[in-house]
Design a protein around this motif. Structure first.
Motif, mmCIF file in Angstrom:
data_model
loop_
_atom_site.group_PDB
_atom_site.id
_atom_site.type_symbol
_atom_site.label_atom_id
_atom_site.label_comp_id
_atom_site.label_asym_id
_atom_site.label_seq_id
_atom_site.Cartn_x
_atom_site.Cartn_y
_atom_site.Cartn_z
ATOM 1 N N UNK A 4 0.941 -1.182 0.053
ATOM 2 C CA UNK A 4 -0.005 -0.047 0.076
ATOM 3 C C UNK A 4 0.800 1.179 -0.079
ATOM 4 N N UNK A 5 0.574 2.111 -0.942
ATOM 5 C CA UNK A 5 1.508 3.151 -1.348
ATOM 6 C C UNK A 5 1.823 4.183 -0.055
ATOM 7 N N UNK A 6 0.603 4.367 0.633
ATOM 8 C CA UNK A 6 0.697 5.490 1.777
ATOM 9 C C UNK A 6 1.569 4.951 3.125
ATOM 10 N N UNK A 44 -1.073 8.733 14.807
ATOM 11 C CA UNK A 44 -1.553 7.736 14.063
ATOM 12 C C UNK A 44 -0.954 6.408 13.885
ATOM 13 N N UNK A 45 -1.562 5.277 13.531
ATOM 14 C CA UNK A 45 -0.889 3.868 13.287
ATOM 15 C C UNK A 45 -1.923 3.235 12.661
ATOM 16 N N UNK A 46 -1.183 2.123 11.985
ATOM 17 C CA UNK A 46 -1.856 1.277 10.852
ATOM 18 C C UNK A 46 -2.397 -0.015 11.609
ATOM 19 N N UNK A 47 -3.743 -0.562 11.439
ATOM 20 C CA UNK A 47 -4.223 -1.580 11.726
ATOM 21 C C UNK A 47 -4.211 -2.507 10.574
ATOM 22 N N UNK A 48 -3.599 -3.739 10.480
ATOM 23 C CA UNK A 48 -3.769 -4.445 9.233
ATOM 24 C C UNK A 48 -4.674 -5.488 9.597
ATOM 25 N N UNK A 49 -5.508 -5.573 8.694
ATOM 26 C CA UNK A 49 -6.736 -6.580 8.846
ATOM 27 C C UNK A 49 -6.527 -7.843 7.914
ATOM 28 N N UNK A 50 -6.530 -9.083 8.472
ATOM 29 C CA UNK A 50 -6.339 -10.169 7.714
ATOM 30 C C UNK A 50 -7.509 -11.198 7.781
ATOM 31 N N UNK A 51 -7.491 -12.648 7.393
ATOM 32 C CA UNK A 51 -8.535 -13.236 7.363
ATOM 33 C C UNK A 51 -9.572 -13.296 6.577
ATOM 34 N N UNK A 52 -9.426 -12.349 5.473
ATOM 35 C CA UNK A 52 -10.504 -11.897 4.761
ATOM 36 C C UNK A 52 -10.672 -13.170 3.701
ATOM 37 N N UNK A 72 -8.317 7.552 9.514
ATOM 38 C CA UNK A 72 -8.058 8.492 8.706
ATOM 39 C C UNK A 72 -7.788 8.177 7.333
ATOM 40 N N UNK A 73 -7.636 7.051 7.291
ATOM 41 C CA UNK A 73 -6.948 6.749 5.614
ATOM 42 C C UNK A 73 -7.219 5.087 5.428
ATOM 43 N N UNK A 74 -7.421 4.795 4.175
ATOM 44 C CA UNK A 74 -7.432 3.699 3.647
ATOM 45 C C UNK A 74 -6.306 3.315 2.728
ATOM 46 N N UNK A 75 -5.066 3.072 3.098
ATOM 47 C CA UNK A 75 -3.886 3.331 1.820
ATOM 48 C C UNK A 75 -3.616 2.113 1.037
ATOM 49 N N UNK A 108 -5.406 -5.846 4.533
ATOM 50 C CA UNK A 108 -6.145 -4.435 4.365
ATOM 51 C C UNK A 108 -5.665 -3.504 5.625
ATOM 52 N N UNK A 109 -4.942 -2.601 5.092
ATOM 53 C CA UNK A 109 -4.762 -1.469 6.200
ATOM 54 C C UNK A 109 -5.599 -0.248 6.315
ATOM 55 N N UNK A 110 -5.939 0.053 7.739
ATOM 56 C CA UNK A 110 -6.482 1.060 7.882
ATOM 57 C C UNK A 110 -5.689 1.960 9.037
ATOM 58 N N UNK A 111 -5.821 3.329 8.570
ATOM 59 C CA UNK A 111 -5.015 4.112 9.467
ATOM 60 C C UNK A 111 -6.005 4.654 10.502
ATOM 61 N N UNK A 112 -5.558 4.716 11.906
ATOM 62 C CA UNK A 112 -6.204 5.048 13.005
ATOM 63 C C UNK A 112 -5.533 6.110 13.668
ATOM 64 N N UNK A 113 -6.515 7.137 14.248
ATOM 65 C CA UNK A 113 -5.792 8.295 15.047
ATOM 66 C C UNK A 113 -6.167 8.109 16.318
ATOM 67 N N UNK A 114 -5.059 8.110 17.430
ATOM 68 C CA UNK A 114 -5.754 7.898 19.037
ATOM 69 C C UNK A 114 -5.429 9.057 19.476
#
Length: 243
Positions: A4-6, A44-52, A72-75, A108-114
């Motif tokens: 993922x580019x971002x 911010x950090x990235x939650x990587x989702x697997x198991x799809x 904050x993002x779907x990179x 699948x990466x999702x960017x989260x802001x805490x």
């Protein structure tokens, strides 16, 4: 190219003085969707989702953010997928647009802001995952574990390259209330203290540092979560000089 580019840009902004990393590793648990990350307060950090499981065009993967956080993002940088973030930041989705089929090896990466007021060491609640097919029928559900990490402390004094007395004042910044321990190149404790409510801290070695070249590093700890500062090279004068 990264998957993922971002990701490189986002992670690069977080490395200095922060703990913001995906779960290790992001993987399916009990056959369901799964994702994890540790993110420092105010970062911010990235939650990587697997198991799809395998999907077809129109399938949608939705992450609902933990209470008090924002997506904050779907990179993801891959053809056949479209990412979008809800206007309020409470959720985000990836939709299969065609020419691609998600599988067990796709992350699948999702960017989260805490938020800055989050307490290090706590697990944020209500992070959930849901996969529906092109007709909106649920295919899989899961959860994501987001833990509040700890930003690394800073060590602002003494400055590198300046000759020092054996007992210099050592100071910097850290998470308010953090227990701060300063160690030398041999991993011996030089001094320890507690960060003030404004995040500043200072301590002075009790027995004095040995003469010669040395290296200092601060370690901050809150609720069992630790983070380290960058190392600072120093030079301590011989006994009796500069005292």
């Amino acid at each position: 190219m990264n998957r993922y580019s971002r990701t490189t840009a986002v992670a690069g902004a977080l490395v200095v003085g922060a703990l913001a990393v995906p779960g290790a590793p992001a993987a399916a648990r009990d056959g369901g969707l799964w994702g994890a990350a540790t993110i420092a307060p105010g970062r911010e950090g990235i939650v990587e989702v697997a198991g799809v499981p395998e999907t077809t065009a129109g399938a949608t993967l939705t992450l609902t953010a933990p209470r008090g956080t924002r997506v904050t993002g779907t990179p993801l940088d891959a053809s056949g997928y479209r990412g979008s973030v809800a206007a309020d930041g409470r959720s985000a989705t990836y939709t299969v647009t065609g020419g691609a089929a998600a599988g067990q090896d796709r992350v699948f990466p999702f960017v989260l802001a805490v938020p800055a007021h989050a307490v290090p060491g706590t697990r944020l609640r209500d992070c959930s995952l849901r996969l529906t097919d092109g007709r909106g029928v649920p295919r899989a559900v899961g959860r994501c574990a987001v833990t509040v990490g700890l930003a690394g402390p800073t060590l602002t004094s003494p400055l590198s390259g300046v000759p020092l007395a054996a007992r210099p004042e050592i100071s910097g910044t850290a998470h308010p209330g953090a227990q701060v321990t300063v160690r030398d190149k041999d991993d011996r404790e030089a001094c320890a203290t507690t960060a003030a409510p404004d995040g500043t801290w200072a301590c002075t070695p009790g027995d004095g540092l040995p003469a010669g070249a040395n290296r200092l590093q601060a370690v901050a700890t809150v609720n069992g979560v630790s983070a380290m500062s960058e190392q600072v090279d120093i030079s301590v004068a011989e006994t009796g000089a500069g005292q």
